[in-house]
Scaffold this motif. Sequence first.
Motif, PDB file in Angstrom:
ATOM      1  N   ASP A 155       0.846  -1.196   0.000  1.00 17.85           N
ATOM      2  CA  ASP A 155       0.000   0.000   0.000  1.00 17.85           C
ATOM      3  C   ASP A 155       0.880   1.244   0.000  1.00 17.85           C
ATOM      4  O   ASP A 155       1.410   1.641   1.045  1.00 17.85           O
ATOM      5  N   PRO A 156       1.070   1.881  -1.136  1.00 21.57           N
ATOM      6  CA  PRO A 156       1.963   3.054  -1.197  1.00 21.57           C
ATOM      7  C   PRO A 156       1.448   4.253  -0.409  1.00 21.57           C
ATOM      8  O   PRO A 156       2.200   5.191  -0.157  1.00 21.57           O
ATOM      9  N   ASP A 157       0.165   4.236  -0.028  1.00 20.28           N
ATOM     10  CA  ASP A 157      -0.378   5.351   0.752  1.00 20.28           C
ATOM     11  C   ASP A 157      -0.039   5.258   2.232  1.00 20.28           C
ATOM     12  O   ASP A 157      -0.255   6.214   2.981  1.00 20.28           O
ATOM     13  N   VAL A 158       0.462   4.111   2.682  1.00 16.94           N
ATOM     14  CA  VAL A 158       0.815   3.936   4.087  1.00 16.94           C
ATOM     15  C   VAL A 158       2.304   4.229   4.245  1.00 16.94           C
ATOM     16  O   VAL A 158       3.143   3.595   3.601  1.00 16.94           O
ATOM     17  N   TYR A 159       2.614   5.194   5.083  1.00 20.67           N
ATOM     18  CA  TYR A 159       3.995   5.665   5.211  1.00 20.67           C
ATOM     19  C   TYR A 159       4.194   6.228   6.605  1.00 20.67           C
ATOM     20  O   TYR A 159       3.279   6.214   7.438  1.00 20.67           O
ATOM     21  N   CYS A 160       5.389   6.738   6.884  1.00 19.91           N
ATOM     22  CA  CYS A 160       5.690   7.373   8.166  1.00 19.91           C
ATOM     23  C   CYS A 160       5.903   8.868   7.940  1.00 19.91           C
ATOM     24  O   CYS A 160       6.990   9.284   7.496  1.00 19.91           O
ATOM     25  N   PRO A 161       4.890   9.709   8.184  1.00 18.68           N
ATOM     26  CA  PRO A 161       5.091  11.150   8.040  1.00 18.68           C
ATOM     27  C   PRO A 161       6.265  11.636   8.886  1.00 18.68           C
ATOM     28  O   PRO A 161       6.464  11.185  10.012  1.00 18.68           O
ATOM     29  N   TYR A 162       7.020  12.536   8.317  1.00 16.53           N
ATOM     30  CA  TYR A 162       8.183  13.172   8.940  1.00 16.53           C
ATOM     31  C   TYR A 162       9.394  12.247   9.044  1.00 16.53           C
ATOM     32  O   TYR A 162      10.352  12.555   9.755  1.00 16.53           O
ATOM     33  N   SER A 163       9.362  11.116   8.317  1.00 13.52           N
ATOM     34  CA  SER A 163      10.574  10.322   8.173  1.00 13.52           C
ATOM     35  C   SER A 163      11.626  11.151   7.440  1.00 13.52           C
ATOM     36  O   SER A 163      11.303  11.991   6.596  1.00 13.52           O
ATOM     37  N   ALA A 164      12.896  10.880   7.754  1.00 12.36           N
ATOM     38  CA  ALA A 164      13.952  11.458   6.928  1.00 12.36           C
ATOM     39  C   ALA A 164      13.820  10.874   5.527  1.00 12.36           C
ATOM     40  O   ALA A 164      13.440   9.706   5.358  1.00 12.36           O
ATOM     41  N   THR A 165      14.088  11.683   4.514  1.00  8.13           N
ATOM     42  CA  THR A 165      14.038  11.187   3.143  1.00  8.13           C
ATOM     43  C   THR A 165      15.437  10.797   2.691  1.00  8.13           C
ATOM     44  O   THR A 165      16.443  11.211   3.274  1.00  8.13           O
ATOM     45  N   GLY A 166      15.476   9.974   1.656  1.00  9.82           N
ATOM     46  CA  GLY A 166      16.761   9.521   1.156  1.00  9.82           C
ATOM     47  C   GLY A 166      16.877   8.019   1.223  1.00  9.82           C
ATOM     48  O   GLY A 166      15.874   7.296   1.328  1.00  9.82           O
ATOM     49  N   ASN A 167      18.116   7.525   1.184  1.00 16.39           N
ATOM     50  CA  ASN A 167      18.376   6.094   1.107  1.00 16.39           C
ATOM     51  C   ASN A 167      19.130   5.608   2.333  1.00 16.39           C
ATOM     52  O   ASN A 167      19.954   6.331   2.903  1.00 16.39           O
ATOM     53  N   ALA A 168      18.847   4.366   2.722  1.00 20.79           N
ATOM     54  CA  ALA A 168      19.562   3.724   3.822  1.00 20.79           C
ATOM     55  C   ALA A 168      19.848   2.280   3.430  1.00 20.79           C
ATOM     56  O   ALA A 168      18.955   1.573   2.950  1.00 20.79           O
ATOM     57  N   SER A 178      -5.475  -7.821   8.464  1.00 19.75           N
ATOM     58  CA  SER A 178      -5.012  -8.594   7.319  1.00 19.75           C
ATOM     59  C   SER A 178      -3.487  -8.611   7.279  1.00 19.75           C
ATOM     60  O   SER A 178      -2.831  -7.610   7.596  1.00 19.75           O
ATOM     61  N   SER A 179      -2.912  -9.739   6.887  1.00 22.38           N
ATOM     62  CA  SER A 179      -1.453  -9.892   6.876  1.00 22.38           C
ATOM     63  C   SER A 179      -0.782  -9.028   5.821  1.00 22.38           C
ATOM     64  O   SER A 179       0.447  -8.869   5.845  1.00 22.38           O
ATOM     65  N   HIS A 180      -1.545  -8.457   4.898  1.00 22.79           N
ATOM     66  CA  HIS A 180      -0.926  -7.592   3.892  1.00 22.79           C
ATOM     67  C   HIS A 180      -1.154  -6.108   4.179  1.00 22.79           C
ATOM     68  O   HIS A 180      -0.851  -5.260   3.347  1.00 22.79           O
ATOM     69  N   ARG A 181      -1.665  -5.797   5.375  1.00 26.94           N
ATOM     70  CA  ARG A 181      -1.876  -4.407   5.760  1.00 26.94           C
ATOM     71  C   ARG A 181      -0.680  -3.876   6.554  1.00 26.94           C
ATOM     72  O   ARG A 181      -0.207  -4.500   7.494  1.00 26.94           O
ATOM     73  N   ALA A 182      -0.218  -2.697   6.193  1.00 27.47           N
ATOM     74  CA  ALA A 182       0.761  -1.974   6.992  1.00 27.47           C
ATOM     75  C   ALA A 182       0.021  -0.932   7.831  1.00 27.47           C
ATOM     76  O   ALA A 182      -1.128  -0.589   7.543  1.00 27.47           O
ATOM     77  N   VAL A 183       0.675  -0.421   8.860  1.00 29.33           N
ATOM     78  CA  VAL A 183       0.041   0.512   9.802  1.00 29.33           C
ATOM     79  C   VAL A 183       0.755   1.856   9.739  1.00 29.33           C
ATOM     80  O   VAL A 183       1.985   1.920   9.794  1.00 29.33           O
ATOM     81  N   TYR A 184      -0.037   2.911   9.631  1.00 34.73           N
ATOM     82  CA  TYR A 184       0.450   4.290   9.503  1.00 34.73           C
ATOM     83  C   TYR A 184       0.886   4.831  10.859  1.00 34.73           C
ATOM     84  O   TYR A 184       0.288   4.518  11.885  1.00 34.73           O
ATOM     85  N   GLY A 185       1.917   5.680  10.875  1.00 36.54           N
ATOM     86  CA  GLY A 185       2.297   6.366  12.101  1.00 36.54           C
ATOM     87  C   GLY A 185       3.382   7.399  11.844  1.00 36.54           C
ATOM     88  O   GLY A 185       4.365   7.120  11.152  1.00 36.54           O
ATOM     89  N   HIS A 186       3.206   8.612  12.405  1.00 33.15           N
ATOM     90  CA  HIS A 186       4.218   9.649  12.203  1.00 33.15           C
ATOM     91  C   HIS A 186       5.411   9.401  13.125  1.00 33.15           C
ATOM     92  O   HIS A 186       5.295   8.736  14.161  1.00 33.15           O
ATOM     93  N   VAL A 187       6.571   9.952  12.764  1.00 35.16           N
ATOM     94  CA  VAL A 187       7.807   9.684  13.509  1.00 35.16           C
ATOM     95  C   VAL A 187       8.452  10.971  14.030  1.00 35.16           C
ATOM     96  O   VAL A 187       9.650  10.991  14.323  1.00 35.16           O
ATOM     97  N   HIS A 188       7.672  12.034  14.163  1.00 39.16           N
ATOM     98  CA  HIS A 188       8.164  13.261  14.790  1.00 39.16           C
ATOM     99  C   HIS A 188       8.041  13.098  16.306  1.00 39.16           C
ATOM    100  O   HIS A 188       6.938  12.928  16.830  1.00 39.16           O
ATOM    101  N   LEU A 189       9.169  13.160  17.007  1.00 36.02           N
ATOM    102  CA  LEU A 189       9.157  13.033  18.461  1.00 36.02           C
ATOM    103  C   LEU A 189       8.766  14.387  19.053  1.00 36.02           C
ATOM    104  O   LEU A 189       9.589  15.138  19.579  1.00 36.02           O
ATOM    105  N   GLY A 190       7.494  14.691  18.933  1.00 32.77           N
ATOM    106  CA  GLY A 190       6.967  15.964  19.377  1.00 32.77           C
ATOM    107  C   GLY A 190       5.565  16.128  18.836  1.00 32.77           C
ATOM    108  O   GLY A 190       4.971  15.184  18.307  1.00 32.77           O
ATOM    109  N   THR A 191       5.018  17.317  18.954  1.00 30.53           N
ATOM    110  CA  THR A 191       3.682  17.603  18.444  1.00 30.53           C
ATOM    111  C   THR A 191       3.716  18.902  17.662  1.00 30.53           C
ATOM    112  O   THR A 191       4.623  19.716  17.792  1.00 30.53           O
TER     113      THR A 191
END
Length: 762
Positions: free
Chosen positions: A227-240, A313-326
């Motif tokens: 699901d390309p719509d499920v992501y982590c808002p405020y993740s650093a962008t780039g490659n790891a 469902s086993s093919h569902r990912a879960v959304y969540g932001h990663v900013h340690l703050g509000t």
Amino acid sequence: MERLGGLLRRARLSPGPSQTIYKRVEGTQQGRLEEEEEDGEEGAEPPAHFFPMELRGPEPLGSRPTRQNPGLWAAAGRKAAPYLVLTALLIFTGAFLLGYVAFRGSCQACGDDVMVVSEDLNDELSQDSHQGTLYWSDLQAMFLRFLGEGRLEDSIRQTSLRERVAGSAGMAALAQDIRTELLRQRLDHVWMDTHYVGLQFPDPAHPNTLHWVDASGKHGEQLPLEDPDVYCPYSATGNATGKLVYAHYGRPEDLQDLRARGVEPAGRLLLVRLGVINFAQKVASAQDFGAQGVLIYPDPADFSQGPHKLSLSSHRAVYGHVHLGTGDPYTPGFPSFNQTQFPPVQSSGLPSIPAQPISADIASLLLRKLEGPVAPQEWQGRLPVSPYRLGPGPGLHLGVNNHRASTPISNIFGCIEGRSEPGFQPRRSLLFISWDGGDFGSVGSMEWLEGYLSVLHLKAVVYVSLDNAVLGDDKFHAKTSPLLISLIENILKQVDSPNRSGQTLYEQVVVTNHSWEAEVIRPLPMDSSAYSFTAFAGVPAVEFSFLEDGPAYPFLHTKDDTYENLHKVLRGRLPAVAQAVAQLAGQLLIRLSHDHLLPLDFGRYGDVVLRHIGSLNEFAGDLKARGLTLQWVYSARGDYIRAAEKLRKEIYSSEESDERLMRMYNVRIMRVEFYFLSQYVSPADSPFRHIFLGRGDHTLRALLDHVRLLRAGGPGATSSQVARGLGFQESRFRRQLALLTWTLQGAANALSGDVWNIDNNF
């Protein structure tokens, strides 16, 4: 609302055994109503107060409280199904309270008791209510009948049809729906404000990717992110790029355990399970330990299992932001009004490593490739992989291409004005709010707080959040400031259990644990808007939640978080649980907006300090060996307890009818939470300044973590300081102790009242 309004407008109020009646007071202020108790003595009204009630989901934004009166607030929000419940509760609780207010104050010249003729001849009245006498018990019964009409479920179902992504057309339409409903209920003020905030979204043209990497560093097979719509808002962008390691929940203690077992997290991609701590804390811990990136998956072991339980469902990912703050991390310390230009700064809580949610199916593929030691038994999950190993495994390449967009969000406000100072109806104003941007880290509420921080501690009494109010029906939690614990206990004894006939909620919780407080009370979590109100603004707050017994509601922050699934999880009991939440919120609001003296237990913080000092005492010998002492903290705590007891005695011996005195007491009581915001640190650098609930070196928790470093290998080894190889530092300890002590001492002095009344032994 109309039926209830008509019923209230026609009802007649007569004083019962514990009733308050309203009479007209002649004088220069025409039409002012004043209370008088049954014995005939006049009762003065304490000052009005601001009471927050939050609704989050259709989160539009705004903030334009032009009135200079304190009040009460109520809140509801978050995503999909739980938000839907909040929306309905906001509307129906507001409707009832508006009717209650109309009854209390609609007639300005009715003599000793109030009788209001209905303005709508078509109002529907039941036979037993016609021309009836309304006592407090009648008011409660009417509230229950109103909530039991079945419309809560209809509102939840209708709201579920809207898209609820911040900045979307569906969210804008939902915001207008809520505004229209509040206007229809004829609240004193309804308005909507807009912020322009920096949100992060996936890039459809360049979706995030995950590839195997061979020994030469060449990209191999691409792993599907379903699901390309499920992501982590405020993740650093780039490659790891790095070898994969399984790190359980990604807590600091988990990563320290990995090191102890010979598996180094630094330079690796970490695979961590959803749960226990939030996404932002997982990524922050991984970053502290030198990891390159984080993959977060839902393990079936952490969710409901069984033939009659719904599961994710086993093919569902879960959304969540990663900013340690509000709030908006690109305007820290400033409100994002009107596209105002800000200095090029960003929140220190933004991560520097990428993160991405993945499904259980993808996690299974990854775990099968891991080698190395077998994971501890408590780390084993329920994916079709046995046993789970720690790794390292083959190399992976994670590419995160999320992009930042300036997005308009709208908060909606509806206000019932209080009457004590400007002629309010309830004693204290009620403000109903629907926040926008909640899924990005309480963005709507935090931006509004930043805009009005300077006046909130003068106006706001309590904030009540209904976010995530219904996630089950087996148990009940109240995440709250200590000031509200006693009031919550009282309210629980008056609300019926939604799933145990003949029992109150209080009776239900003490069945499994004789300590109701241990069973119910929880600390405020950072991912709740209630946390920001307390830790940032110094306003006591509470967030109610009904939960499943055992694993959590599995669909939160997924596309499967729908009305239908929530209804199935609750086995058709959604209306009953929603009604219980409305009863809790409604009775809490009535107490806070009606009582002469604010029902906040200001002595509770003495117990909080004592509990933490008990933990510090363990290290008194270690500190003494270095010529250090905790005596300053002990003295400040003693002064606070004495100040609280002195104020309690003053209140006990005073006359409730002394309006001026009640106002003075209420001002001191309502600011207690604010007193615990450290005045010695900058809100821009340390926004959560609360010394007990906040984050930063000024907090009691930070002091305790630091003192633990006196013992190598002790509990302090789980802290991020240990991850960076830092040890105990005497100069830092002295500074922490001073920050904590003087804030606590300042709270004691403020609670004492006037300067000439301060009597402490510091």
